[in-house]
Design an enzyme around this catalytic site. Structure first.
Site, PDB file in Angstrom:
ATOM      1  N   LYS A 107       0.831  -1.213   0.000  1.00  0.00           N
ATOM      2  CA  LYS A 107       0.000   0.000   0.000  1.00  0.00           C
ATOM      3  C   LYS A 107       0.863   1.260   0.000  1.00  0.00           C
ATOM      4  CE  LYS A 107      -4.148  -2.102   1.715  1.00  0.00           C
ATOM      5  NZ  LYS A 107      -4.776  -2.657   2.914  1.00  0.00           N
ATOM      6  N   LYS A 189      -4.884 -10.484  -7.168  1.00  0.00           N
ATOM      7  CA  LYS A 189      -6.096 -11.079  -6.588  1.00  0.00           C
ATOM      8  C   LYS A 189      -7.282 -10.203  -6.944  1.00  0.00           C
ATOM      9  CE  LYS A 189      -6.440  -8.633  -2.284  1.00  0.00           C
ATOM     10  NZ  LYS A 189      -7.310  -8.594  -1.146  1.00  0.00           N
ATOM     11  N   LYS A 192     -11.434  -5.125  -4.195  1.00  0.00           N
ATOM     12  CA  LYS A 192     -12.422  -4.061  -4.304  1.00  0.00           C
ATOM     13  C   LYS A 192     -11.864  -2.845  -4.999  1.00  0.00           C
ATOM     14  CE  LYS A 192     -14.612  -4.843   0.014  1.00  0.00           C
ATOM     15  NZ  LYS A 192     -13.370  -4.728   0.793  1.00  0.00           N
TER      16      LYS A 192
HETATM   17  P1  ADP Z   1     -10.418  -6.151  -0.570  1.00  0.00           P
HETATM   18  O1  ADP Z   1      -9.016  -6.666  -0.623  1.00  0.00           O
HETATM   19  O2  ADP Z   1     -11.214  -6.568  -1.760  1.00  0.00           O
HETATM   20  O3  ADP Z   1     -10.556  -4.688  -0.257  1.00  0.00           O
HETATM   21  P2  ADP Z   1     -10.957  -6.654   2.222  1.00  0.00           P
HETATM   22  O4  ADP Z   1      -9.571  -6.197   2.546  1.00  0.00           O
HETATM   23  O5  ADP Z   1     -12.101  -5.840   2.705  1.00  0.00           O
HETATM   24  O6  ADP Z   1     -11.107  -6.908   0.646  1.00  0.00           O
HETATM   25  O7  ADP Z   1     -11.118  -8.140   2.748  1.00  0.00           O
HETATM   26  C1  ADP Z   1     -12.351  -8.729   3.142  1.00  0.00           C
HETATM   27  C2  ADP Z   1     -12.176 -10.210   3.216  1.00  0.00           C
HETATM   28  O8  ADP Z   1     -12.131 -10.757   1.885  1.00  0.00           O
HETATM   29  C3  ADP Z   1     -10.873 -10.663   3.878  1.00  0.00           C
HETATM   30  O9  ADP Z   1     -11.151 -11.804   4.664  1.00  0.00           O
HETATM   31  C4  ADP Z   1      -9.979 -11.024   2.726  1.00  0.00           C
HETATM   32  O10 ADP Z   1      -9.030 -12.008   3.078  1.00  0.00           O
HETATM   33  C5  ADP Z   1     -10.978 -11.565   1.733  1.00  0.00           C
HETATM   34  N1  ADP Z   1     -10.505 -11.414   0.347  1.00  0.00           N
HETATM   35  C6  ADP Z   1     -10.327 -10.249  -0.331  1.00  0.00           C
HETATM   36  N2  ADP Z   1      -9.904 -10.486  -1.596  1.00  0.00           N
HETATM   37  C7  ADP Z   1      -9.809 -11.843  -1.706  1.00  0.00           C
HETATM   38  C8  ADP Z   1      -9.452 -12.732  -2.774  1.00  0.00           C
HETATM   39  N3  ADP Z   1      -9.134 -12.276  -3.983  1.00  0.00           N
HETATM   40  N4  ADP Z   1      -9.460 -14.070  -2.524  1.00  0.00           N
HETATM   41  C9  ADP Z   1      -9.819 -14.558  -1.306  1.00  0.00           C
HETATM   42  N5  ADP Z   1     -10.181 -13.774  -0.272  1.00  0.00           N
HETATM   43  C10 ADP Z   1     -10.186 -12.441  -0.453  1.00  0.00           C
END
Ligand code: ADP
Length: 326
Positions: A107, A189, A192
């Protein structure tokens, strides 16, 4: 206990890595699930969109099957004690280990103009959220594994210094292995906040889902029977396993193994199965979002339950720290 940031639309990675487990766990455990609005401030300081995003993520989780009557489902900023516990834990977290965290380094690279202390101490705030309910199982995706390791370190230090108050938290997935849903371009991955075309969002309409799936990276197919699959092909099979029938998956496995696979057909099938899975969640989300009163009531109820749990924990913590003067 687990959380999800309101930084954008909920996607298939969130579902597969986290929400799917929430839905199963709510029947078996005492669960706390949270919308991490405070964590979103570390990277999204502009809060104009925050209220709408929080409501959307609440609605999307409920549409995916999270039941606010079974689990405590609340918004992070409604538990004011979190700030206090975060402060105590910060005294047990070392600058060196925080700087080495992979998500911090990523980040900081992405937003060099905003490398703030909140970003550095992100795993400390996360630990405060988890241990506020003295939780031991944390359903998360693989990207959170290192944070959970850090949470255990902070807990061990706290318990060692002040007394055994907290259980050690562990990342949890019903299928044992933590999940990472890669982007449709085969790299990184689903996320969001990054690269919209390689992430499948529950808000995507049918046409967009088709377009994204058809654009997923493939190649001209294997030439040797029973070869191993490249990551991006493994990914398409993995997505299929989530949404398609067993016989459909079996057919494409066989086609792959005898080198007759047609990825165009496979992706068409995947797109339709994906739509069948995602479209009902999209329409349920719209219904929930249309009912503002329900969302507000639900947030109040979640806040009350989470506050009760936080109050109990903080009494133990203040006593353990010796901050109970009278
Ligand atoms: P993002 O990375 O999309 O902003 P968050 O940080 O809010 O998502 O994570 C919310 C949950 O979703 C966490 O438990 C995270 O490990 C899971 N998560 C986010 N992206 C993935 C992914 N591509 N594959 C599996 N789990 C994910």
């Amino acid at each position: 206990m687990s959380g999800i940031r309101p930084t954008g639309m909920v996607h298939l990675g969130n579902y597969y890595g986290a929400i799917r487990n929430y839905v199963r766990m709510q029947d078996e455990f005492e669960c706390y699930f949270m919308i991490a609005d405070l964590h979103s401030l570390t990277t999204h300081p502009d809060t104009r969109e925050l209220k709408n995003n929080v409501k959307r993520v609440l609605a999307e989780n409920i549409a995916c099957g999270l039941d606010p009557d079974k689990a405590t489902f609340y918004c992070q900023s409604h538990v004011r004690e979190t700030g206090e516990l975060y402060l105590y834990l910060n005294m047990l977290a070392y600058k060196g280990e925080l700087e080495k965290t992979v998500t911090f380094k990523d980040k900081a690279r992405q937003h060099p103009e905003n490398v703030n202390a909140g970003l550095l101490t992100y795993p400390v705030l996360q630990t405060a959220d988890i241990i506020m309910h003295r939780a031991s199982l944390v359903p998360v995706g693989k990207d959170q594994e290192q944070h959970l390791e850090m949470a255990r370190n902070f807990v061990v230090r706290f318990n060692h210094r002040y007394g055994e108050i907290f259980p050690e938290p562990h990342a949890f997935n019903y299928n044992q292995e933590l999940v990472k849903v890669p982007g449709l371009d085969g790299s990184g991955k689903m996320s969001k906040s990054e690269n919209g075309m390689s992430t499948l969002y529950f808000s995507d309409n049918d046409e967009l889902i088709r377009k994204k799936v058809m654009k997923a990276k493939t190649d001209s197919g294997p030439t040797t029977p029973y070869s191993s699959k490249p990551d991006y092909i493994e990914n398409i099979f993995m997505l299929m396993k989530l949404v398609s029938q067993a016989d459909v998956i079996e057919k494409y496995e066989q086609d792959f193994n005898n080198c007759t696979i047609r990825y165009g057909d496979m992706k068409k099938q995947l797109a339709e199965d994906m739509i069948n899975f995602m479209a009902p969640i999209r329409s349920k989300t719209s219904d929930i979002l249309a009912n503002e009163d329900y969302l507000v009531e639900m947030m109040k109820k979640g806040a009350a339950k989470a506050n009760e749990s936080a109050k109990k924990t903080m009494e133990l913590v203040r006593e353990a720290l010796g901050l109970n003067y009278f």
